[in-house]
Each structure stands twice: as structure tokens, then as C-alpha cells.
Design a protein around this motif. Structure first.
Motif, PDB file in Angstrom:
ATOM      1  N   UNK A 290       0.835  -1.212   0.000  1.00  0.00           N
ATOM      2  CA  UNK A 290       0.000   0.000   0.000  1.00  0.00           C
ATOM      3  C   UNK A 290       0.869   1.260   0.000  1.00  0.00           C
ATOM      4  N   UNK A 291       1.886   1.290   0.872  1.00  0.00           N
ATOM      5  CA  UNK A 291       2.772   2.451   0.964  1.00  0.00           C
ATOM      6  C   UNK A 291       3.515   2.683  -0.348  1.00  0.00           C
ATOM      7  N   UNK A 292       3.987   1.597  -0.966  1.00  0.00           N
ATOM      8  CA  UNK A 292       4.725   1.738  -2.231  1.00  0.00           C
ATOM      9  C   UNK A 292       3.830   2.330  -3.321  1.00  0.00           C
ATOM     10  N   UNK A 293       2.574   1.894  -3.340  1.00  0.00           N
ATOM     11  CA  UNK A 293       1.656   2.371  -4.369  1.00  0.00           C
ATOM     12  C   UNK A 293       1.170   3.789  -4.086  1.00  0.00           C
ATOM     13  N   UNK A 294       0.687   4.038  -2.863  1.00  0.00           N
ATOM     14  CA  UNK A 294       0.044   5.307  -2.567  1.00  0.00           C
ATOM     15  C   UNK A 294       1.002   6.401  -2.135  1.00  0.00           C
ATOM     16  N   UNK A 295       2.059   6.063  -1.449  1.00  0.00           N
ATOM     17  CA  UNK A 295       2.976   7.087  -0.947  1.00  0.00           C
ATOM     18  C   UNK A 295       4.162   7.315  -1.879  1.00  0.00           C
TER      19      UNK A 295
ATOM     20  N   UNK B 176       5.671  -2.413 -11.061  1.00  0.00           N
ATOM     21  CA  UNK B 176       6.932  -2.007 -10.429  1.00  0.00           C
ATOM     22  C   UNK B 176       7.048  -2.593  -9.022  1.00  0.00           C
ATOM     23  N   UNK B 177       5.946  -2.621  -8.302  1.00  0.00           N
ATOM     24  CA  UNK B 177       5.944  -3.193  -6.945  1.00  0.00           C
ATOM     25  C   UNK B 177       6.219  -4.692  -7.028  1.00  0.00           C
ATOM     26  N   UNK B 178       5.533  -5.352  -7.976  1.00  0.00           N
ATOM     27  CA  UNK B 178       5.721  -6.802  -8.157  1.00  0.00           C
ATOM     28  C   UNK B 178       7.178  -7.120  -8.477  1.00  0.00           C
ATOM     29  N   UNK B 179       7.793  -6.333  -9.343  1.00  0.00           N
ATOM     30  CA  UNK B 179       9.199  -6.555  -9.715  1.00  0.00           C
ATOM     31  C   UNK B 179      10.119  -6.349  -8.510  1.00  0.00           C
TER      32      UNK B 179
ATOM     33  N   UNK C 184       9.441  -6.559  -5.274  1.00  0.00           N
ATOM     34  CA  UNK C 184       9.226  -7.525  -4.188  1.00  0.00           C
ATOM     35  C   UNK C 184       9.307  -8.976  -4.678  1.00  0.00           C
ATOM     36  N   UNK C 185       9.523  -9.151  -5.969  1.00  0.00           N
ATOM     37  CA  UNK C 185       9.591 -10.488  -6.583  1.00  0.00           C
ATOM     38  C   UNK C 185       8.331 -11.299  -6.291  1.00  0.00           C
ATOM     39  N   UNK C 186       7.194 -10.657  -6.572  1.00  0.00           N
ATOM     40  CA  UNK C 186       5.896 -11.321  -6.443  1.00  0.00           C
ATOM     41  C   UNK C 186       5.096 -11.051  -7.700  1.00  0.00           C
ATOM     42  N   UNK C 187       3.964 -11.718  -7.846  1.00  0.00           N
ATOM     43  CA  UNK C 187       3.150 -11.516  -9.046  1.00  0.00           C
ATOM     44  C   UNK C 187       2.303 -10.241  -8.911  1.00  0.00           C
ATOM     45  N   UNK C 188       1.886  -9.715 -10.058  1.00  0.00           N
ATOM     46  CA  UNK C 188       1.007  -8.544 -10.085  1.00  0.00           C
ATOM     47  C   UNK C 188      -0.316  -8.888  -9.407  1.00  0.00           C
ATOM     48  N   UNK C 189      -0.782 -10.150  -9.561  1.00  0.00           N
ATOM     49  CA  UNK C 189      -2.029 -10.585  -8.927  1.00  0.00           C
ATOM     50  C   UNK C 189      -1.917 -10.497  -7.400  1.00  0.00           C
ATOM     51  N   UNK C 190      -0.761 -10.819  -6.841  1.00  0.00           N
ATOM     52  CA  UNK C 190      -0.548 -10.734  -5.391  1.00  0.00           C
ATOM     53  C   UNK C 190      -0.596  -9.275  -4.952  1.00  0.00           C
TER      54      UNK C 190
ATOM     55  N   UNK D  69      -2.252  -6.850  -6.491  1.00  0.00           N
ATOM     56  CA  UNK D  69      -3.663  -6.463  -6.594  1.00  0.00           C
ATOM     57  C   UNK D  69      -4.466  -6.972  -5.402  1.00  0.00           C
ATOM     58  N   UNK D  70      -4.233  -8.216  -5.012  1.00  0.00           N
ATOM     59  CA  UNK D  70      -4.953  -8.809  -3.894  1.00  0.00           C
ATOM     60  C   UNK D  70      -4.657  -8.073  -2.585  1.00  0.00           C
ATOM     61  N   UNK D  71      -3.382  -7.769  -2.365  1.00  0.00           N
ATOM     62  CA  UNK D  71      -2.998  -7.055  -1.144  1.00  0.00           C
ATOM     63  C   UNK D  71      -3.539  -5.621  -1.140  1.00  0.00           C
ATOM     64  N   UNK D  72      -3.529  -4.968  -2.278  1.00  0.00           N
ATOM     65  CA  UNK D  72      -4.092  -3.616  -2.370  1.00  0.00           C
ATOM     66  C   UNK D  72      -5.594  -3.651  -2.093  1.00  0.00           C
ATOM     67  N   UNK D  73      -6.280  -4.674  -2.585  1.00  0.00           N
ATOM     68  CA  UNK D  73      -7.713  -4.832  -2.319  1.00  0.00           C
ATOM     69  C   UNK D  73      -7.989  -4.953  -0.830  1.00  0.00           C
TER      70      UNK D  73
END
Length: 191
Positions: A143-148, A155-158, A160-166, A168-172
Motif C-alpha cells: 500500500x505504501x509503495x503504491x500510494x505514498x 513495479x511493486x511486483x518486480x 518484491x519479486x511477487x506476481x502482479x495478482x498478489x 492487486x490482492x494485497x491492495x484490495x
């Protein structure tokens, strides 16, 4: 010259006497003669045509209503001009007081709204901090990486080495928590 003064005094006395008796015609003659002159005179002070007319109309109403009690020691013309002058000053004083009071209220409301706004901002900030602290670490970080920091999901997925779906799920999950904790403020803030 003295004969002319005596005639004016006699005219003044007879006009006043007739008006005191309720002679409406005499009063109307006086009104017609002085109304436009007095309106122009009042305008010099108040700089408003409607107020000028109101001042003079009030003066003549007062004169008619109190015709039995009014004593005029100078000429009628001098009395009317002096009364117009004082009534114009009174209007200006009232206007000044009204303006000062309006300015006071504006200042007070501005101070009050700024204080309310600041208190509300502090309260929202506190709720945001508590909500972030209650989120799981990864969810809070995303959340902080996206909003702040303004990073996009990819870019966040890259990073943190996680998928874009992860992401999206965490942001939700984060947004759902914020909506719940900020439900009273949703009209004033955008998540």
C-alpha cells in the motif's frame, strides 16, 4: 431686506402652523419642494440612491407623525438639511458597525473552519496510521509503495519479486480496511 426676513419668518410660521393642524396640502408642497434637493444632499454622504431616498422619506414621515410636537427654531430649510445630515451620518455609522461585525464573523468562521479542518486532518492521519499498523506487513508495504511512493503494480511486483495478482490482492485488502476505518470521512477523502 428686513421686510423679506419678516415675510420668510411669517411663511415659516404659517407653514408650520398649517402642518401642525394636519394640512396635508401644505405638507405635500413642502415635500415636493425639498425632497429632490435633500435626496441629492444625502447622496453626498451615503453614496447610494436608495439609501438617500429612504433617509429623506423617513425624515418626512417623522416630521408628519410628530408634527404637533416638533418645534423648529431656525428655517424649515435649515431644519430639513440638518436632519438629513444627521440621519445620513447615523446610516453611515450603522453601516460601519455592520461591516465590522461581518468582518469579525468572517474572520471567526475562517479561524473556526481552519481549526476544524486541522483537527479533522489530524484525526484522519491518526486513523490512517492505525490502519497501516494493523495491516499485515506485506499488505502495508505494498500500500505504501503504491500510494505514498507512486509505484505502479508492476513495479511493486518486480521490486518484491511477487506476481502482479498478489499486489492487486494485497491492495484490495488494504483498501477494504481503509474504507472500513474511514467510513465517516469517505466523502472528503479519496483512496
Amino acid at each position: 431686506m428686513e421686510a423679506q426676513n419678516k415675510q420668510m419668518l411669517k411663511d415659516k410660521n404659517s407653514i408650520l402652523k398649517n402642518i401642525r393642524k394636519g394640512d396635508l396640502q401644505e405638507f405635500e408642497n413642502l415635500f415636493r419642494k425639498y425632497y429632490p434637493l435633500l435626496c441629492r444632499y444625502a447622496f453626498r454622504f451615503v453614496r447610494n440612491t436608495n439609501q438617500s431616498e429612504e433617509i429623506v422619506q423617513d425624515l418626512f414621515c417623522h416630521l408628519w407623525e410628530n408634527r404637533k410636537d416638533i418645534s423648529i427654531h431656525s428655517s424649515i430649510k435649515a431644519y430639513l438639511y440638518k436632519a438629513t445630515y444627521y440621519n445620513s451620518l447615523q446610516v453611515l455609522r450603522k453601516k460601519k458597525v455592520k461591516t465590522q461585525y461581518e468582518n469579525y464573523l468572517k474572520q471567526r468562521n475562517t479561524d473556526h473552519s481552519q481549526l476544524t479542518s486541522t483537527l479533522e486532518e489530524n484525526e484522519i492521519y491518526s486513523i490512517v496510521q492505525k490502519t497501516l499498523a494493523n495491516l499485515p506487513d506485506r499488505c502495508s508495504k505494498i500500500f505504501k509503495m503504491n500510494r505514498f511512493e507512486g509505484l505502479k503494480y508492476k513495479e511493486i511486483a518486480d521490486q518484491l519479486s511477487i506476481s502482479v495478482k498478489t499486489v492487486e490482492s494485497n491492495m484490495g485488502k488494504a483498501l477494504k480496511s481503509f474504507r472500513k476505518s474511514l467510513k465517516d470521512y469517505l466523502g472528503t477523502i479519496v483512496l
